[in-house]
Design a protein around this motif. Structure first.
Motif, PDB file in Angstrom:
ATOM      1  N   MET B  22      41.569  55.313  29.177  1.00 28.44           N
ATOM      2  CA  MET B  22      42.248  54.151  29.711  1.00 28.44           C
ATOM      3  C   MET B  22      41.513  53.610  30.933  1.00 28.44           C
ATOM      4  N   ALA B  25      38.330  51.893  29.929  1.00 34.76           N
ATOM      5  CA  ALA B  25      38.598  50.594  29.300  1.00 34.76           C
ATOM      6  C   ALA B  25      38.938  49.560  30.368  1.00 34.76           C
ATOM      7  N   THR B  29      36.764  46.163  31.392  1.00 39.58           N
ATOM      8  CA  THR B  29      37.355  44.827  31.500  1.00 39.58           C
ATOM      9  C   THR B  29      37.080  44.238  32.877  1.00 39.58           C
ATOM     10  N   LEU B  32      33.417  43.182  33.211  1.00 36.99           N
ATOM     11  CA  LEU B  32      33.079  41.964  32.471  1.00 36.99           C
ATOM     12  C   LEU B  32      33.652  40.735  33.156  1.00 36.99           C
ATOM     13  N   ILE B 187      43.748  38.406  34.059  1.00 38.17           N
ATOM     14  CA  ILE B 187      43.330  39.424  33.092  1.00 38.17           C
ATOM     15  C   ILE B 187      43.250  40.785  33.767  1.00 38.17           C
ATOM     16  N   ASN B 190      46.603  42.104  34.588  1.00 39.33           N
ATOM     17  CA  ASN B 190      47.223  42.432  33.306  1.00 39.33           C
ATOM     18  C   ASN B 190      46.709  43.742  32.743  1.00 39.33           C
ATOM     19  N   ARG B 193      48.026  46.512  34.625  1.00 39.99           N
ATOM     20  CA  ARG B 193      49.427  46.695  34.263  1.00 39.99           C
ATOM     21  C   ARG B 193      49.538  47.488  32.970  1.00 39.99           C
ATOM     22  N   LEU B 194      48.720  47.145  31.992  1.00 37.30           N
ATOM     23  CA  LEU B 194      48.748  47.884  30.724  1.00 37.30           C
ATOM     24  C   LEU B 194      48.492  49.361  30.967  1.00 37.30           C
ATOM     25  N   VAL B 197      51.605  50.823  32.581  1.00 34.90           N
ATOM     26  CA  VAL B 197      52.721  50.913  31.640  1.00 34.90           C
ATOM     27  C   VAL B 197      52.604  52.189  30.827  1.00 34.90           C
ATOM     28  N   ALA B 198      51.362  52.509  30.450  1.00 39.54           N
ATOM     29  CA  ALA B 198      51.148  53.698  29.636  1.00 39.54           C
ATOM     30  C   ALA B 198      51.519  54.963  30.399  1.00 39.54           C
TER      31      ALA B 198
ATOM     32  N   ASN D  19      57.755  47.173  21.957  1.00 46.20           N
ATOM     33  CA  ASN D  19      56.875  47.443  23.087  1.00 46.20           C
ATOM     34  C   ASN D  19      56.613  46.116  23.789  1.00 46.20           C
ATOM     35  N   VAL D  21      56.883  44.631  26.696  1.00 49.95           N
ATOM     36  CA  VAL D  21      56.081  44.454  27.914  1.00 49.95           C
ATOM     37  C   VAL D  21      54.597  44.495  27.568  1.00 49.95           C
ATOM     38  N   MET D  22      54.266  45.538  26.807  1.00 55.28           N
ATOM     39  CA  MET D  22      52.873  45.726  26.451  1.00 55.28           C
ATOM     40  C   MET D  22      52.375  44.592  25.551  1.00 55.28           C
ATOM     41  N   ALA D  25      51.956  41.406  27.509  1.00 52.21           N
ATOM     42  CA  ALA D  25      50.777  41.468  28.380  1.00 52.21           C
ATOM     43  C   ALA D  25      49.515  41.238  27.551  1.00 52.21           C
ATOM     44  N   ALA D  26      49.449  41.892  26.397  1.00 51.29           N
ATOM     45  CA  ALA D  26      48.272  41.716  25.538  1.00 51.29           C
ATOM     46  C   ALA D  26      48.182  40.269  25.060  1.00 51.29           C
ATOM     47  N   ALA D  28      49.313  37.607  26.553  1.00 49.86           N
ATOM     48  CA  ALA D  28      48.890  36.746  27.657  1.00 49.86           C
ATOM     49  C   ALA D  28      47.376  36.820  27.837  1.00 49.86           C
ATOM     50  N   THR D  29      46.853  38.036  27.803  1.00 51.47           N
ATOM     51  CA  THR D  29      45.406  38.198  27.918  1.00 51.47           C
ATOM     52  C   THR D  29      44.704  37.447  26.794  1.00 51.47           C
ATOM     53  N   ILE D 187      36.932  41.800  25.895  1.00 54.83           N
ATOM     54  CA  ILE D 187      38.186  41.919  26.634  1.00 54.83           C
ATOM     55  C   ILE D 187      39.354  42.037  25.671  1.00 54.83           C
ATOM     56  N   ASN D 190      39.372  45.321  23.973  1.00 58.53           N
ATOM     57  CA  ASN D 190      39.705  46.301  24.992  1.00 58.53           C
ATOM     58  C   ASN D 190      41.193  46.318  25.304  1.00 58.53           C
ATOM     59  N   ARG D 193      43.016  47.835  22.605  1.00 58.45           N
ATOM     60  CA  ARG D 193      42.803  49.272  22.639  1.00 58.45           C
ATOM     61  C   ARG D 193      43.743  49.914  23.664  1.00 58.45           C
ATOM     62  N   LEU D 194      43.866  49.286  24.827  1.00 53.54           N
ATOM     63  CA  LEU D 194      44.774  49.829  25.847  1.00 53.54           C
ATOM     64  C   LEU D 194      46.195  49.917  25.298  1.00 53.54           C
ATOM     65  N   ALA D 195      46.605  48.869  24.586  1.00 52.03           N
ATOM     66  CA  ALA D 195      47.965  48.860  24.058  1.00 52.03           C
ATOM     67  C   ALA D 195      48.141  49.952  23.008  1.00 52.03           C
ATOM     68  N   VAL D 197      46.268  52.814  22.852  1.00 54.30           N
ATOM     69  CA  VAL D 197      46.173  54.116  23.527  1.00 54.30           C
ATOM     70  C   VAL D 197      47.550  54.550  24.013  1.00 54.30           C
ATOM     71  N   ALA D 198      48.297  53.565  24.534  1.00 58.84           N
ATOM     72  CA  ALA D 198      49.615  53.879  25.053  1.00 58.84           C
ATOM     73  C   ALA D 198      50.539  54.372  23.953  1.00 58.84           C
TER      74      ALA D 198
END
Ligand SMILES: Nc1ncnc2c1ncn2[C@@H]1O[C@H](COP(=O)(O)OP(=O)(O)OP(=O)(O)O)[C@@H](O)[C@H]1O
Ligand SMILES: Nc1ncnc2c1ncn2[C@@H]1O[C@H](COP(=O)(O)OP(=O)(O)OP(=O)(O)O)[C@@H](O)[C@H]1O
Ligand SMILES: [Mg+2]
Ligand SMILES: [Mg+2]
Lengths: 275, 294, 275, 294
Positions: B22, B25, B29, B32, B187, B190, B193-194, B197-198, D19, D21-22, D25-26, D28-29, D187, D190, D193-195, D197-198
């Motif tokens: 995490m 990752a 981000t 970049l 970003i 965000n 935050r991700l 959240v995890a 999920n 929130v997650m 967030a994803a 929005a990104t 991005i 990525n 992936r974060l979402a 992983v959680a």
């Protein structure tokens, strides 16, 4: 041939050392507390814990506790029994202010938890040692770190943390597993880690939710004996359990819940109703 | 206090590596996005320098009366040079003017009309470079007021048009940079935050065990700062690797030599590190807050 | 006054319906299996489960199982006992190929799990109903959906899932909690959800790791009776437990582990060694 | 098969909202990155159109011999018009040429040298517009070969220089677009992936209960597609809201009217939706894969 009986439990050997192994300052604090408390215990005017007319309704409408009245003086040893879903864990959640009662008063050590400012909550929780039913170990920390965490949050100096953690891990028989993370532990080892964490910071009140559910009878008895000894030092203990044998054998105070009601509260009771 | 900071730092370091997938990752981000921000900042800086260079070329030309005396011209010249709007004044005599005219006709492939003439029909002139092209009117008027000046080329309209274009370019560049900046900010916050959240469950457990808000927050904030720092170093590393082609490109493209690469580099490092660490801290702070408040 | 005894357990009322409530096709399959198996059971040539010389060493060097040999014929009922950390859960992890043995053979229903291609693993797991010690419920799904999930993965038609799930939830007494997610359940309710999920798809083998650790004695006995009835239909049951009372009372086959060794394997044994 | 797809879709929908929130967030990104991609694509498209417009202004001018006959000129003109490289040919007679010359001198504020002359010294000319400015040499040579042409203005070098600049601009725009595109891709993948992983634990539990890889993967892939779709709609919504200012800006800035807004819009919608859904699917696929493989 397998080495039968080759397994020794550190807890049993460490047992006589419980007090002498304690650093001097802590010993004194415990002693003074015991002495100071014997008066408190005698005066029922200031009990450690008072629940008055407590009702707990979860957001989904479930009534988990109904009109619960309970007074627990300092130094008491209370078994909380009742069938699955009776409200035992809910009661415990109220005591540590994980949930707030829908109605009624929960007073811990003179403080009304419902009106406690948010910033005071951690201080209250540090007075208590809690064994959660689902352990609630930090998944990315080792056994040692999980136990040390309970000391770190109280601001214990770094030098005292090490010996205290080692001692309590020996007590529950986890010295060998100290560096494993929870996902590498057996169910019973996780439970013992949770117990160690609840004991390590020398709390005034120990609340244990089903602390022996994943333990074999031998270790269960040892853990129980440990709690009894700690209780003798003046620490209040409240233990939710399904272990009928233990409850009935010890004849301590038993509070029985069913569907959210307190249906029985007797000193020297058994697991099941006796009449 | 100091021991708390040290403690939080070591916690943050642990936390970073124990959630390595995490954290990395999030760091990628971060890197970049900072790279992107830095890229646009470089382009914008180059653009501004290029535009300024273009604007500096604006000059007011005043033709002198054929009967103007050399000393009168000199007085006029030094008077003009004394004006705050004026950068420099050059005197172009008739011969130079004719030579230039012929050269420009040839360059354009047009016919040289002057060869039909017997004498040089051109006038001597003063070419005034300006500090700021928007002062063209004031300088022009000052020259017109002098009796030695025959006429002043009316470039006010032209300058206005050039200024319009350069201002549009400046605005467009700034808008793009600001939009990119806002997007980068979002970003990054965000992403952090991700990542938080995890770990909501972990925060919850810490609270149940009696950890104070500060005790939970600061390791996360420092961890966010680590992510930001590593991301910034990543971005700066990539930038350093492509610095030579970039500077070549900028010189080619914006035809700007006077760009101080030293100060650009310093500003860039400050921007990238500041944005990285700042956004990392901000993102962690905001994300953890949502779990601490309730 | 609280309604004493007002709590009825659906499991006990649903009990006689266990077979009749099963849809015809399933009933037939169970019956034919029972019939078919009685021969298998008679012929020890093809046992359901064979462990030969199995050693399990975790990456951190911990030897959790040592030279384990075990043969379990189809239709058997086996208690797996032993102190905390003895290797019970590890053994179970090997059976469902959650871990692969460091050395030795694990053969389930004729298939060597060590050499099973990865794509075949889900098929093996669907034959088994597993109650995990830590429940392993899907946190974002309700009780109903968690149980239905075990049917969905086997490709059961949508129409059959509903009645089957309702039936098994009634059996473990969770009809009222069907729409709650795990975080809204008591410990015992989570455990019963795990049990329901293990039973719902009518598996050939049920493996239960400490399935009654969070349950009160009454429900524990009911769950055990349920497992015994299912076993009578020909389903093999393997149950890791610390409940000495139950093991000693039932006198079934007992396999005892200690420090990774099988130290006892006797039919009709008690929880503790009797000699 | 169809029922499996429907099942996975409903699972994905549930997964998205449970999920929330997650997922948000994803999303929005995703939306912001697509917005950025679209923004740069629009700028690049405008830039290309503007450059093309500039290049179209390149013309080859050939001066005619004073003794060329009208019918000869017409023959030459139609011959030139027949060349594939030529867009159009205009005949400029001597009077028009003089008038234009005088106008341009006045506009530049320069002196009109022609008034010193008795007769019109300028020649008639043919102005040839080109289909592609790089063909300037071929057309110039064709004109030079004609005996009626006196001389051809040598603009080859100028054209080469213009082409160099426009090509640099084109390349720079493309490089920026590609870099932005790659960053957007990274991005988004990525973030997804974060979402995922959680939710690693959830995937692990599904596997332990006997779910096949496809059974686990497809809901996640569709969920990724949802995130992509919503993100794309978000980006398109923002674009629609700022469409008018943008088109005004483009017309102002690139001075391009011929830009077909219809086709731009269609391409943009295809780009944003395609990139959103595609990257969402790709990201989920890759992220889930790491948990399924082991
Ligand atoms: N967050 C919640 N939201 C809704 N209902 C809840 C929630 N937590 C618990 N409940 C319900 O409240 C009732 C009491 O739960 P509680 O956890 O207190 O039981 P318990 O006595 O600890 O049972 P066990 O012995 O099984 O742990 C249960 O029926 C449970 O479904
Ligand atoms: N992933 C792992 N990595 C390293 N060691 C492990 C791992 N999982 C379990 N162990 C160790 O292996 C031993 C056996 O664990 P196991 O979970 O099989 O015990 P158990 O018999 O189920 O005990 P319990 O009754 O407490 O659940 C324990 O000492 C444990 O610490
Ligand atoms: Mg409970
Ligand atoms: Mg276990």
């Amino acid at each position: 041939m397998p080495p039968i009986g080759g397994r020794t439990i550190q807890a049993s050997t460490a047992e006589p050392n419980l007090i002498t192994a304690t650093p001097p300052s802590t010993t004194r604090s415990i002693r003074s507390r015991v002495l100071g408390r014997s008066q408190d215990q005698a005066s029922p005017e200031r009990p450690l814990l008072v629940l008055h007319d407590v009702t707990m309704r979860y957001p989904n409408g479930k009534l988990a506790l109904r009109d619960v009245d309970l007074v627990i003086p300092e130094g008491d040893f209370v078994f909380l029994v009742g069938p699955s879903g009776a409200g035992k864990s809910t009661l415990i959640k109220l005591l540590i202010r994980d949930e707030v009662a829908t109605r009624g008063e929960v007073v811990l050590d003179g403080q009304d938890l419902a009106h406690l400012p948010r910033r005071q909550v951690p201080r209250i929780r540090r007075k208590i040692g809690i064994v959660f039913q689902d352990f609630k170990l930090l998944p990315s920390k080792s056994v040692w770190e999980n136990v040390a965490f309970a000391l770190e949050v109280t601001g214990t100096p770094r030098g005292r943390i090490g010996p205290a953690v080692d001692r309590v891990l020996a007590l529950v028989g986890l010295t060998d597993q100290a560096q494993q993370v929870p996902s590498q532990l057996s169910g019973g080892e996780q439970q013992r880690t949770a117990i160690a964490r609840a004991l390590v910071h020398d709390p005034r009140l120990i609340i244990a939710d089903e602390p022996t559910g994943n333990l074999d009878p031998l270790i269960s008895w040892e853990i129980l004996q440990l709690l009894l000894r700690i209780n003798e030092l003046g620490v209040t203990v409240m233990m939710a359990t399904h272990n009928a044998e233990v409850v009935t054998a010890l004849r301590r105070r038993v509070v029985a819940l069913e569907e959210g009601w307190v249906i029985r509260d007797e000193v020297g009771g058994a697991y099941h109703r006796e009449d | 206090m100091l021991s708390f900071v040290l403690f939080s730092l070591s916690r943050a370091w642990q936390g970073f590596w124990r959630n390595a997938v995490m954290s990395l990752a999030a760091t990628a981000t971060m890197g970049l996005m900072l790279l992107m921000l830095a890229g646009f900042w470089i382009i914008q800086t180059g653009l501004l320098a290029g535009l300024q260079f273009t604007e500096q070329k604006v000059e007011v030309v005043g033709y002198l009366q054929p009967n103007a005396q050399a000393n009168q011209i000199e007085v006029l010249q030094s008077r003009l040079e004394a004006m705050p709007e004026v950068a420099s004044v050059a005197y172009i005599d008739r011969d130079i003017a004719l030579a230039r005219f012929r050269a420009s006709m040839t360059a354009q492939g047009r016919e040289d009309l002057t060869r039909y003439l017997d004498s040089n029909p051109l006038y001597a002139s003063l070419e005034v470079k300006l500090v700021d092209p928007s002062n063209v009117r004031a300088v022009g008027d000052a020259m017109r007021a002098d009796p030695n000046i025959r006429n002043v080329i009316n470039i006010e309209d032209l300058v206005d048009r050039v200024l319009t274009v350069t201002n549009i370019l400046r605005t467009a560049g700034t808008v793009v940079l600001v939009v990119v900046g806002i997007i980068v900010l979002f970003i990054i916050v965000n992403t952090i935050r991700l990542a938080v959240v995890a770990r909501a469950e972990e925060i919850e457990i810490m609270r149940l065990v009696g950890a104070s808000d500060a005790f939970i927050r600061w390791p996360f904030v420092f961890e966010g700062a680590f992510v930001g720092l590593l991301g910034a170093l990543l971005a700066l590393g990539v930038l350093a690797a492509v610095a030579d082609p970039i500077s070549g490109f900028m010189v080619d493209f914006f035809r700007v030599l006077p760009l101080q690469f030293g100060s650009l580099t310093r500003d860039l490092v400050v921007l990238v590190l500041g944005a990285g660490v700042g956004l990392g801290v901000l993102g962690s702070w905001l994300s953890v807050r949502t779990y601490l408040i309730r």
